[in-house]
Design an enzyme around this catalytic site. Structure first.
Site, PDB file in Angstrom:
ATOM      1  N   ASP A 163     -32.027   6.463  90.004  1.00 56.07           N
ATOM      2  CA  ASP A 163     -30.813   6.772  89.073  1.00 56.07           C
ATOM      3  C   ASP A 163     -30.110   5.359  88.686  1.00 56.07           C
ATOM      4  OD1 ASP A 163     -30.076   6.476  92.042  1.00 56.07           O
ATOM      5  OD2 ASP A 163     -28.261   7.527  91.486  1.00 56.07           O
TER       6      ASP A 163
ATOM      7  N   GLU B 134     -28.162   7.629  94.475  1.00 61.39           N
ATOM      8  CA  GLU B 134     -27.546   6.410  95.007  1.00 61.39           C
ATOM      9  C   GLU B 134     -26.375   6.046  94.289  1.00 61.39           C
ATOM     10  OE1 GLU B 134     -26.557   2.481  96.110  1.00 61.39           O
ATOM     11  OE2 GLU B 134     -26.877   2.939  94.198  1.00 61.39           O
TER      12      GLU B 134
END
Length: 375
Positions: free
Chosen positions: A68, A133
């Site tokens: 991400d 994250e």
């Protein structure tokens, strides 16, 4: 084009804004399957995670990363489309170039090269990859580690591919991270007409001396690996925007970045004591978002220093600076943890980029690190 750069461009072309993986983990899984990795997708709520393992014996060396990325912001602010990787003057530009799709690409290719060169190595290689994250980090690495712990899979060595280098690739290794403690403080007063202050109680005025003392407090001296704890106010709000009303409350948002020389309980006691000494009417709410950790000093740090020295000629500094990372979910299990990746001077910025030669060298460092850990 090298295999690492080709994979990096594929990953960067996926618009994987938190918590959307956008197909990145499928690309990585396809490559790892050809090497006989056992592929185990783990989806928790809206978050995609990948656990992949090659081998069944110890020691278990795990590469950790995230697919991400943060939103790119206005597209027109970029020199090129943030999700169409562009090469300019020796760099690749695009969202995720440094944070951290270059680290992912280098890890995958390093593992491929190592396994093909040493097909009978003694041990196991794993990948733990999440799409959570940059977000709340509730259903990503944290949940995967809970699952692995429940079934008795223990990581011996963990390499996190975050962008940790400062001026040159490999000039710094993260061996720990500070804790992060968020706080919301409300100072209560009494609203009133600004022309009649004797009928009101201005919480801004009441709080000024206490805030001055808090911001000037030395919370600790740090220690060998950590700088002193820092306190920063991020937001202050009071009033309705009207010029003739004394506000009834003052709201302050703040953050502690604290070392292993301190604890949440101690910080809460000290800030509460200051507020009470100033006889304030207040509500204080603290929310720990990350505990500090320091990796065990062992074979992993030494092997990483030696691998960097061989590939770049540098002697890296051991650091605990920067923000938080998913290493905080792995270190408490007893694993040795280091973080090593490309330069971080463009992460989360418009025109994020990574030097092409750094990506190639990072692949070599990871591959050399595997050799030393399994020797």
């Amino acid at each position: 084009m090298s295999a690492t750069i080709a994979l990096l461009k594929q990953l960067m072309s996926c618009p994987s804004i938190t918590p959307n993986d956008a197909g990145c983990q499928a690309l990585i899984s396809q490559r790892l399957q050809t090497l006989n990795f056992h592929i185990e997708p783990m989806r928790f709520q809206e978050v995609d995670n990948l656990w992949a393992r090659h081998g069944t014996q110890g020691p278990l060396v795990v590469f950790v990363g995230h697919t991400d990325v943060v939103p790119p912001g206005p597209k027109e602010a970029w020199q090129s489309d943030p999700f169409q990787p562009a090469e300019r003057e020796g760099f690749i530009y695009g969202r995720g170039a440094a944070d951290m799709k270059s680290g992912l690409a280098a890890m995958v290719i390093a593992a491929e090269n190592f396994i093909r060169q040493y097909p009978h190595y003694s041990g196991s290689i794993g990948f733990l990859i999440t799409s959570d994250e940059e977000g709340p980090s509730l259903h990503g690495t944290k949940r995967v580690m809970e699952t692995l712990t429940e079934r008795g899979e223990k990581i011996d060595y963990c390499i996190v591919g975050e962008a940790t280098s400062e001026q040159q690739l490999g000039d710094q290794i993260r061996v720990g991270r500070r804790g992060s403690l968020n706080g919301k403080l409300t100072i209560l007063g009494k609203q009133g007409h600004i022309a009649f202050p004797h009928l009101a109680n201005n919480p801004i005025h009441a709080a000024l001396k206490a805030l001055s003392e808090i911001t000037g407090t030395v919370w600790d001296q740090g220690n060998e690996f950590f700088p002193p704890t820092s306190f920063q106010i991020s937001n202050i709000h009071a009033g309705t925007g009207t010029l003739n009303i004394i506000p009834g409350a003052l709201e302050i948002l703040f953050n502690f970045r604290y070392s292993t020389a301190n604890t949440v309980d101690e910080l809460q006691k000290r800030i509460t004591a200051i507020l009470q000494n100033h006889q304030l009417d207040f509500d204080l709410h603290l929310n720990p978002s990350a505990n500090p950790f320091l990796s065990k000093q062992g074979k992993l740090i030494t092997a990483t220093q030696e691998a960097i020295k061989k590939i770049t000629g540098l002697s890296p500094q051991l650091s605990t600076g920067g923000g938080t990372s998913d290493g905080r979910f792995i270190a408490p299990t007893g694993a040795e943890v280091i973080e090593l990746g490309p330069c971080n001077n463009s992460v989360h910025q418009v025109n994020e980029c990574v030097r092409i030669t750094d990506v190639e060298k990072l692949t070599e460092i990871y591959q050399e690190l595997l050799k030393r850990l399994f020797s």
